[in-house]
Design a protein around this motif. Structure first.
Motif, mmCIF file in Angstrom:
data_model
loop_
_atom_site.group_PDB
_atom_site.id
_atom_site.type_symbol
_atom_site.label_atom_id
_atom_site.label_comp_id
_atom_site.label_asym_id
_atom_site.label_seq_id
_atom_site.Cartn_x
_atom_site.Cartn_y
_atom_site.Cartn_z
ATOM 1 N N ILE A 57 0.842 -1.204 0.000
ATOM 2 C CA ILE A 57 0.000 0.000 0.000
ATOM 3 C C ILE A 57 0.871 1.245 0.000
ATOM 4 C CG2 ILE A 57 -1.639 1.377 1.338
ATOM 5 C CD1 ILE A 57 -2.971 -1.182 2.214
ATOM 6 N N LYS A 59 1.163 4.727 1.075
ATOM 7 C CA LYS A 59 0.576 5.674 2.028
ATOM 8 C C LYS A 59 0.723 7.116 1.557
ATOM 9 C CE LYS A 59 0.912 2.549 5.851
ATOM 10 N NZ LYS A 59 1.461 2.229 7.163
ATOM 11 N N TYR A 64 -5.191 7.164 -0.628
ATOM 12 C CA TYR A 64 -4.922 6.817 0.764
ATOM 13 C C TYR A 64 -5.158 8.035 1.658
ATOM 14 C CZ TYR A 64 -2.564 5.032 4.927
ATOM 15 O OH TYR A 64 -2.278 4.627 6.205
ATOM 16 N N LYS A 65 -4.623 9.172 1.246
ATOM 17 C CA LYS A 65 -4.774 10.395 2.027
ATOM 18 C C LYS A 65 -6.226 10.855 2.072
ATOM 19 C CE LYS A 65 -0.086 11.952 1.117
ATOM 20 N NZ LYS A 65 0.755 12.911 0.397
ATOM 21 N N PHE A 71 -6.867 2.083 8.532
ATOM 22 C CA PHE A 71 -6.723 0.816 7.833
ATOM 23 C C PHE A 71 -6.475 -0.338 8.802
ATOM 24 C CE2 PHE A 71 -6.447 3.709 4.398
ATOM 25 C CZ PHE A 71 -6.752 3.008 3.247
ATOM 26 N N LEU A 89 -4.292 2.751 -4.659
ATOM 27 C CA LEU A 89 -3.739 2.589 -3.310
ATOM 28 C C LEU A 89 -2.446 1.783 -3.323
ATOM 29 C CD1 LEU A 89 -6.954 1.792 -1.229
ATOM 30 C CD2 LEU A 89 -5.421 3.742 -0.887
#
Length: 136
Positions: A57, A59, A64-65, A71, A89
């Motif tokens: 993943i 980040k 994601y943000k 998570f 992602l």
């Protein structure tokens, strides 16, 4: 041995493709934005990781943000379903063979996808090039 390159059309994916072609490694490339990985495929990739989803993943990715999810509170299945729906992602590329995994393009690590005989030959060639006694 066929290698799978799961990428997003980024420069790292293009470098991995170029390296495979130059080294005559059989591979299949798939743009995961166009054809996301299934939950089953993600599970197969995870079995090759050391740190689970942390290895795959990104980040730093915009999705994601934007999600602002914890998570760590999700079940693995919930997380894999989210990744399937949001393939951005994932880090890119994810390079996989039957027993090997590389996340991202790293020039030294990608050599693991060469057949053993080729790696050994290249290593011996490198040693000869670098450790021959200087004639004089």
């Amino acid at each position: 041995m066929t290698v799978n390159i799961y990428g997003q059309g980024c420069s790292s994916t293009r470098k991995a493709r170029k390296w495979m072609i130059e080294n005559k490694v059989s591979f299949v490339e798939r743009n995961i934005r166009d054809e996301p990985l299934t939950v089953g495929e993600l599970q197969e990739i995870l079995r090759l990781t050391i740190n689970g989803t942390d290895d795959i993943i990104s980040k730093r990715s915009a999705p994601y943000k934007a999600m602002k999810l914890d998570f760590d509170e999700l079940s693995l299945l919930e997380l894999l379903e989210i990744i399937h729906e949001q393939p951005r992602l994932l880090k890119s590329p994810i390079i996989v063979s039957e027993k090997k995994l590389q996340v991202g393009y790293h020039e030294e690590e990608i050599r693991q996808f060469l057949p053993r005989k080729t790696r050994k030959f290249q290593w011996l060639q490198w040693r000869m090039d670098h450790f021959n006694p200087v004639e004089g």
